[in-house]
Design a protein around this motif. Structure first.
Motif, mmCIF file in Angstrom:
data_model
loop_
_atom_site.group_PDB
_atom_site.id
_atom_site.type_symbol
_atom_site.label_atom_id
_atom_site.label_comp_id
_atom_site.label_asym_id
_atom_site.label_seq_id
_atom_site.Cartn_x
_atom_site.Cartn_y
_atom_site.Cartn_z
ATOM 1 N N ASN A 1 -58.693 -1.609 3.795
ATOM 2 C CA ASN A 1 -57.859 -1.331 4.966
ATOM 3 C C ASN A 1 -56.467 -0.922 4.487
ATOM 4 O O ASN A 1 -55.721 -1.735 3.953
ATOM 5 C CB ASN A 1 -57.786 -2.580 5.849
ATOM 6 C CG ASN A 1 -57.088 -2.298 7.167
ATOM 7 O OD1 ASN A 1 -56.385 -1.304 7.319
ATOM 8 N ND2 ASN A 1 -57.273 -3.187 8.131
ATOM 9 N N ARG B 1 -57.750 -5.607 12.062
ATOM 10 C CA ARG B 1 -59.009 -5.710 11.334
ATOM 11 C C ARG B 1 -60.042 -4.831 12.021
ATOM 12 O O ARG B 1 -59.969 -4.594 13.225
ATOM 13 C CB ARG B 1 -59.487 -7.170 11.259
ATOM 14 C CG ARG B 1 -58.489 -8.085 10.572
ATOM 15 C CD ARG B 1 -59.027 -9.485 10.367
ATOM 16 N NE ARG B 1 -59.896 -9.552 9.194
ATOM 17 C CZ ARG B 1 -60.409 -10.685 8.714
ATOM 18 N NH1 ARG B 1 -60.144 -11.831 9.327
ATOM 19 N NH2 ARG B 1 -61.175 -10.686 7.642
ATOM 20 N N TYR B 2 -60.985 -4.356 11.251
ATOM 21 C CA TYR B 2 -62.025 -3.492 11.798
ATOM 22 C C TYR B 2 -62.910 -4.296 12.759
ATOM 23 O O TYR B 2 -63.450 -5.339 12.375
ATOM 24 C CB TYR B 2 -62.894 -2.937 10.675
ATOM 25 C CG TYR B 2 -62.218 -1.877 9.825
ATOM 26 C CD1 TYR B 2 -62.504 -0.532 10.010
ATOM 27 C CD2 TYR B 2 -61.312 -2.225 8.833
ATOM 28 C CE1 TYR B 2 -61.909 0.441 9.236
ATOM 29 C CE2 TYR B 2 -60.701 -1.263 8.042
ATOM 30 C CZ TYR B 2 -61.000 0.073 8.250
ATOM 31 O OH TYR B 2 -60.401 1.029 7.479
ATOM 32 N N PRO C 1 -53.049 -6.911 6.867
ATOM 33 C CA PRO C 1 -53.440 -5.751 7.681
ATOM 34 C C PRO C 1 -52.746 -5.726 9.039
ATOM 35 O O PRO C 1 -52.426 -6.765 9.616
ATOM 36 C CB PRO C 1 -54.947 -5.951 7.847
ATOM 37 C CG PRO C 1 -55.124 -7.440 7.788
ATOM 38 C CD PRO C 1 -54.108 -7.929 6.792
ATOM 39 N N SER D 1 -55.918 -7.628 3.228
ATOM 40 C CA SER D 1 -56.431 -6.308 2.857
ATOM 41 C C SER D 1 -56.333 -6.124 1.353
ATOM 42 O O SER D 1 -55.348 -6.532 0.727
ATOM 43 C CB SER D 1 -55.647 -5.206 3.561
ATOM 44 O OG SER D 1 -55.934 -5.187 4.934
ATOM 45 N N ARG E 1 -63.718 -3.933 3.675
ATOM 46 C CA ARG E 1 -63.292 -2.542 3.590
ATOM 47 C C ARG E 1 -61.891 -2.469 2.991
ATOM 48 O O ARG E 1 -61.158 -3.454 2.989
ATOM 49 C CB ARG E 1 -63.278 -1.877 4.976
ATOM 50 C CG ARG E 1 -64.661 -1.487 5.447
ATOM 51 C CD ARG E 1 -64.632 -0.663 6.707
ATOM 52 N NE ARG E 1 -65.967 -0.130 6.959
ATOM 53 C CZ ARG E 1 -66.411 1.011 6.469
ATOM 54 N NH1 ARG E 1 -65.626 1.765 5.717
ATOM 55 N NH2 ARG E 1 -67.633 1.427 6.722
#
Length: 285
Positions: free
Chosen positions: A90, A270-271, A267, A228, A88
């Motif tokens: 981020n 993180r997701y 980042p 990211s 993604r």
């Protein structure tokens, strides 16, 4: 181009089947493999990579540049799918710079992508200097400011709104970007500590296609490294609208076309989840 076939050749014909320039010939299965117009070689290395006995001697690929492929060490299809699913953009970044070793691996991954006719004319410019990073944002906002003025010209607006439906929805976006930058929030680079420009000679007809293949490689490597990456659509839009070549000149890229731009940063988090998207519509013919 120095290419020859060693006596260890087992006449499997694999090189004949994979060479895009058809410089290897074999009259029939099991017959000797011969060379035809080796000067047509594009240097892709398929012949060296496919030979099971190391029998193709190629000047561009000496033994120290040839490595045995360990397919057992490759990630599983499920692992690849997971990497694709979690990748993604981020935009919540730390101020900590991306380690140079990681940047080097990201660029190296980009450079492994295929290019049309193996032309390999892509170049990579990595910007980490804070002053130059600010310059990229300010260049982008400056172009948007000029574009906004043109869009709001009362003589232009009536016909442009009909020719390019939806273009005026970007006017408040341009205003917000400039306002937030003045307040100390960079919504263009998002606080990235590095920006990677992928560029090609202007005469290269496939520069954009090659660059986007390289970008995808770099994006996946960045994800695997925990870095990211953000596609810089704003910067590319500014480049397409600006005819002055200011940004290429600032980067020392006169005579080249910037085809893809990636912002990079470490980042803040993180997701923890990934989501399933609607299945793609596939037409079978």
């Amino acid at each position: 181009m120095e290419i020859s076939i060693r006596e260890s050749c087992i006449r499997c014909g694999h090189c004949v089947k994979v060479c895009p320039s058809q410089i290897f010939e074999q009259e029939k299965a099991g017959a000797p493999v011969t060379l035809c117009k080796p000067e047509n070689c594009i240097g892709c290395g398929h012949c060296v990579a496919v030979c099971p006995t190391g029998s193709v001697a190629h000047g561009m690929f000496p033994p120290e540049r040839v490595h045995a492929a360990d397919y057992a060490a490759l990630p599983t299809s499920e692992q690849v799918e997971l990497l694709l699913a979690v990748r993604r953009s981020n935009r919540a970044l730390r101020k900590t710079p991306v380690p140079q070793e990681m940047l080097d691996r990201i660029v190296a991954a980009a450079d492994r992508a295929p290019t049309a006719s193996n032309a390999r004319q892509l170049g990579y410019t990595l910007v980490t200097d804070p002053a130059m990073l600010r310059g990229i944002t300010e260049y982008t906002l400056g172009v948007f400011g000029k574009l906004e003025k043109r869009l709001l010209n009362p003589l232009v607006r009536p016909w442009l709104s009909r020719i390019v439906p939806g273009v005026y929805r970007y006017v408040p976006v341009f205003k917000r970007l400039r306002r937030e930058y003045a307040e100390g929030r960079d919504r263009v680079l998002r606080g990235a500590t590095a920006v990677l420009f992928i560029h090609a000679p202007k005469a290269n007809r496939f520069g954009s296609e090659d660059a986007n293949l390289a970008y995808q490689n770099a994006s996946l490597m960045a994800e695997a490294l925990g870095v990211s990456q953000i596609y810089m659509g704003f910067v590319l839009t500014a480049l397409r609208q600006d005819k002055t070549e200011r940004l290429p000149e600032m980067l020392g890229l006169e005579g080249r076309r910037i085809c893809a731009v990636m912002a990079l940063g470490m980042p803040q988090f993180r997701y923890p989840n990934y989501i399933d998207r609607e299945p793609a519509e596939v037409t079978l013919l």
